[in-house]
Design a protein around this motif. Structure first.
Motif, short mmCIF file in Angstrom:
data_model
loop_
_atom_site.label_atom_id
_atom_site.label_comp_id
_atom_site.label_asym_id
_atom_site.label_seq_id
_atom_site.Cartn_x
_atom_site.Cartn_y
_atom_site.Cartn_z
N ALA A 40 0.83 -1.20 0.00
CA ALA A 40 0.00 0.00 0.00
C ALA A 40 0.87 1.25 0.00
CB ALA A 40 -0.93 0.00 1.20
N VAL A 41 0.38 2.29 -0.64
CA VAL A 41 1.08 3.58 -0.62
C VAL A 41 0.76 4.26 0.70
CG1 VAL A 41 1.34 5.80 -1.75
CG2 VAL A 41 0.88 3.76 -3.12
N THR A 42 1.79 4.58 1.47
CA THR A 42 1.60 5.17 2.80
C THR A 42 2.50 6.38 2.98
OG1 THR A 42 3.29 3.73 3.79
CG2 THR A 42 1.01 2.92 3.79
N MET A 43 2.13 7.20 3.96
CA MET A 43 2.92 8.38 4.32
C MET A 43 2.90 8.47 5.85
SD MET A 43 4.60 11.14 3.16
CE MET A 43 3.95 11.26 1.48
N SER A 44 4.07 8.43 6.46
CA SER A 44 4.13 8.45 7.92
C SER A 44 4.27 9.88 8.44
CB SER A 44 5.31 7.62 8.42
OG SER A 44 6.54 8.26 8.10
N SER A 45 3.95 10.05 9.71
CA SER A 45 4.11 11.37 10.32
C SER A 45 5.58 11.78 10.36
CB SER A 45 3.52 11.35 11.74
OG SER A 45 4.06 10.27 12.50
N GLN A 46 6.49 10.80 10.44
CA GLN A 46 7.92 11.13 10.41
C GLN A 46 8.32 11.67 9.04
OE1 GLN A 46 10.49 10.87 13.01
NE2 GLN A 46 11.23 12.26 11.43
N GLU A 47 7.78 11.08 7.98
CA GLU A 47 8.08 11.58 6.63
C GLU A 47 7.58 13.01 6.46
OE1 GLU A 47 7.92 8.27 3.32
OE2 GLU A 47 6.33 7.88 4.76
N ILE A 48 6.40 13.28 7.02
CA ILE A 48 5.86 14.65 6.96
C ILE A 48 6.77 15.60 7.74
CG2 ILE A 48 3.94 16.12 7.67
CD1 ILE A 48 2.07 13.80 7.07
N ALA A 49 7.23 15.17 8.89
CA ALA A 49 8.12 16.01 9.69
C ALA A 49 9.41 16.31 8.93
CB ALA A 49 8.44 15.31 11.02
N LEU A 95 9.75 16.34 5.71
CA LEU A 95 9.43 17.18 4.55
C LEU A 95 9.36 18.65 4.92
CD1 LEU A 95 8.51 17.30 1.53
CD2 LEU A 95 6.17 17.15 2.40
N VAL A 96 8.71 18.95 6.04
CA VAL A 96 8.51 20.36 6.43
C VAL A 96 9.56 20.85 7.42
CG1 VAL A 96 6.04 20.14 6.05
CG2 VAL A 96 6.93 19.77 8.35
N SER A 97 10.57 20.00 7.70
CA SER A 97 11.66 20.36 8.63
C SER A 97 11.10 20.74 10.00
CB SER A 97 12.49 21.51 8.05
OG SER A 97 13.07 21.13 6.83
N ALA A 98 10.24 19.87 10.53
CA ALA A 98 9.65 20.11 11.85
C ALA A 98 9.96 18.93 12.78
CB ALA A 98 8.13 20.29 11.73
N ARG A 99 9.82 19.15 14.07
CA ARG A 99 10.00 18.07 15.03
C ARG A 99 8.85 17.07 14.89
NH1 ARG A 99 12.97 18.68 19.74
NH2 ARG A 99 11.30 17.61 20.88
N HIS A 100 9.21 15.80 15.01
CA HIS A 100 8.18 14.77 14.84
C HIS A 100 7.09 14.88 15.90
CE1 HIS A 100 6.86 10.33 14.92
NE2 HIS A 100 6.25 10.93 13.91
N ASP A 101 7.47 15.19 17.14
CA ASP A 101 6.46 15.30 18.18
C ASP A 101 5.49 16.45 17.91
OD1 ASP A 101 8.38 17.21 18.59
OD2 ASP A 101 8.59 16.88 20.74
N LYS A 141 3.04 15.20 15.35
CA LYS A 141 2.06 14.29 15.95
C LYS A 141 1.01 15.08 16.73
CE LYS A 141 3.55 10.51 17.93
NZ LYS A 141 4.36 9.62 18.81
N ARG A 142 1.43 16.13 17.44
CA ARG A 142 0.46 16.93 18.20
C ARG A 142 -0.50 17.64 17.24
NH1 ARG A 142 4.99 18.08 21.50
NH2 ARG A 142 5.36 20.04 20.39
N THR A 143 0.00 18.10 16.12
CA THR A 143 -0.87 18.76 15.13
C THR A 143 -1.91 17.77 14.60
OG1 THR A 143 0.86 20.29 14.46
CG2 THR A 143 -0.93 19.92 12.89
N ILE A 144 -1.47 16.54 14.32
CA ILE A 144 -2.39 15.51 13.83
C ILE A 144 -3.47 15.23 14.87
CG2 ILE A 144 -2.56 13.05 13.23
CD1 ILE A 144 0.26 13.29 12.02
N GLN A 193 -1.57 22.94 7.49
CA GLN A 193 -1.61 23.54 8.83
C GLN A 193 -0.21 23.87 9.32
OE1 GLN A 193 -4.35 24.22 10.57
NE2 GLN A 193 -3.39 24.89 12.47
N LEU A 194 0.76 22.98 9.04
CA LEU A 194 2.12 23.15 9.52
C LEU A 194 2.89 24.18 8.70
CD1 LEU A 194 2.97 19.40 10.12
CD2 LEU A 194 2.87 21.13 11.92
N SER A 195 2.99 23.92 7.41
CA SER A 195 3.76 24.79 6.50
C SER A 195 3.12 24.74 5.13
CB SER A 195 5.22 24.30 6.41
OG SER A 195 5.85 24.34 7.67
#
Length: 242
Positions: A11-20, A22-28, A31-34, A79-81
Motif C-alpha cells: 500500500a502507498v503510505t505516508m508516515s508522520s515522520q516523513e511529513i516532519a 518534509l517540512v523540517s519540523a520536530r516529529h512530536d 504528531k500533536r498537530t495531527i 496547517q504546519l507549513s
C-alpha cells in the motif's frame, strides 16, 4: 489506542515522520498537530504504528494511507507549513508511480537484455510508429523507417536498445530530453504529456532507468504536439543526439 507493529506492504503510505522530514519540523510537533486536528474532526486520526528508526529503536508514528489518508496528510501539511503542500503532492505521486511500476530484475544488464528480447515482437512500437506517421511526427517517423531499413543488424539492435531506454526517435523520457537539450521541464513537465496520451487512449510504457528504477517514455507525437520537439532531430537517425 491500539499500536500496531508496521510490517510494510504494497500500500502507498505516508508516515508522520516523513511529513516532519518534509517540512523540517520536530516529529512530536507533527504528531500533536495531527491529534489536534483529529480532535476537531478536521481529519480522521490515522493508525499509530511501531517502526524502527535509523538507530534501531522502536518509535511510534502515525501512518496515512489510501485516498482519505492522502487528503488528511495534505490538511496536516497545510496547517504546519502551507508552502510544502506542493512538495507533499509530488511525494504522493512518486510513491503511487513506484507501486504501479513493474518489478525489475536485480541485475541491470540482464534486465536490459531480457527487455530487448521481449519487446521485439510487441505491437506497441508498431502502433506508436503508425500513429506518429498520421501526426506532425510523420517526417521523423519516415526517417526512422528509412534508417531501420538501411542500417546493419548491429545498428538496429543498438537502436532498439536506446528506444527501450527511452532515448530514441519514437519515444523518449523527460530525463533523456532534458539531458539532450540542456534544459529542465520542471516538476510538472510530465503532466501535459500524460494529458495528451490520456486524450488519445495511449498508455505510455515504463522503461528501465539506472538511477530511478523505471521512468515513463513518452511517444514522439506527444513531444511534437506538446513541446514542438522532434525526437528524430534531437537524437538523430542513428539514435545519437543531433
Amino acid at each position: 489506542m491500539t499500536i500496531t507493529p508496521f510490517t510494510g506492504g504494497d500500500a502507498v503510505t505516508m508516515s508522520s515522520q516523513e511529513i516532519a522530514d518534509l517540512v523540517s519540523a520536530r516529529h512530536d510537533s507533527v504528531k500533536r498537530t495531527i491529534e489536534r486536528l483529529a480532535e476537531k474532526r478536521v481529519i480522521q486520526l490515522p493508525p499509530l504504528v511501531e517502526v524502527k528508526n535509523h538507530l534501531g529503536q522502536t518509535v511510534e508514528q502515525y501512518l496515512f494511507s489510501g485516498e482519505k489518508g492522502k487528503r488528511d496528510s495534505l490538511v496536516v501539511v497545510a496547517q504546519l507549513s502551507p508552502e510544502f503542500t506542493g512538495a507533499l503532492v509530488d511525494r504522493w505521486q512518486k510513491l503511487e508511480e513506484q507501486v504501479k511500476a513493474p518489478a525489475l530484475p536485480g541485475d541491470y544488464i540482464s534486465a536490459l537484455e531480457h527487455l530487448l528480447e521481449s519487446k521485439r515482437s510487441e505491437k506497441l512500437a508498431i502502433e506508436q510508429r503508425d500513429y506518429a506517421i498520421e501526426t506532425k511526427a510523420e517526417i521523423g517517423s519516415r526517417r526512422e523507417a528509412t534508417a531501420m531499413a538501411t542500417a546493419s543488424a548491429a545498428v538496429r539492435e543498438a537502436r532498439q536498445l536506446r528506444e527501450l531506454l527511452g532515448m530514441g526517435v519514437t519515444q523518449a523520457t523527460i530525463v533523456a530530453v532534458e539531458k539532450a537539450l540542456g534544459r529542465e521541464f520542471g516538476r510538472s513537465g510530465w503532466r501535459p504529456l500524460k494529458k495528451w496520451c490520456q486524450a488519445r487512449g495511449i498508455n505510455a510504457p515504463h522503461v528501465i532507468h539506472p538511477t530511478f528504477g523505471s521512468v515513463i517514455a513518452w511517444p514522439a507525437a506527444a513531444w511534437m504536439d506538446v513541446y514542438q520537439i522532434d525526437l528524430a532531430d534531437l537524437f538523430g537517425a542513428d539514435g545519437e543526439q543531433a
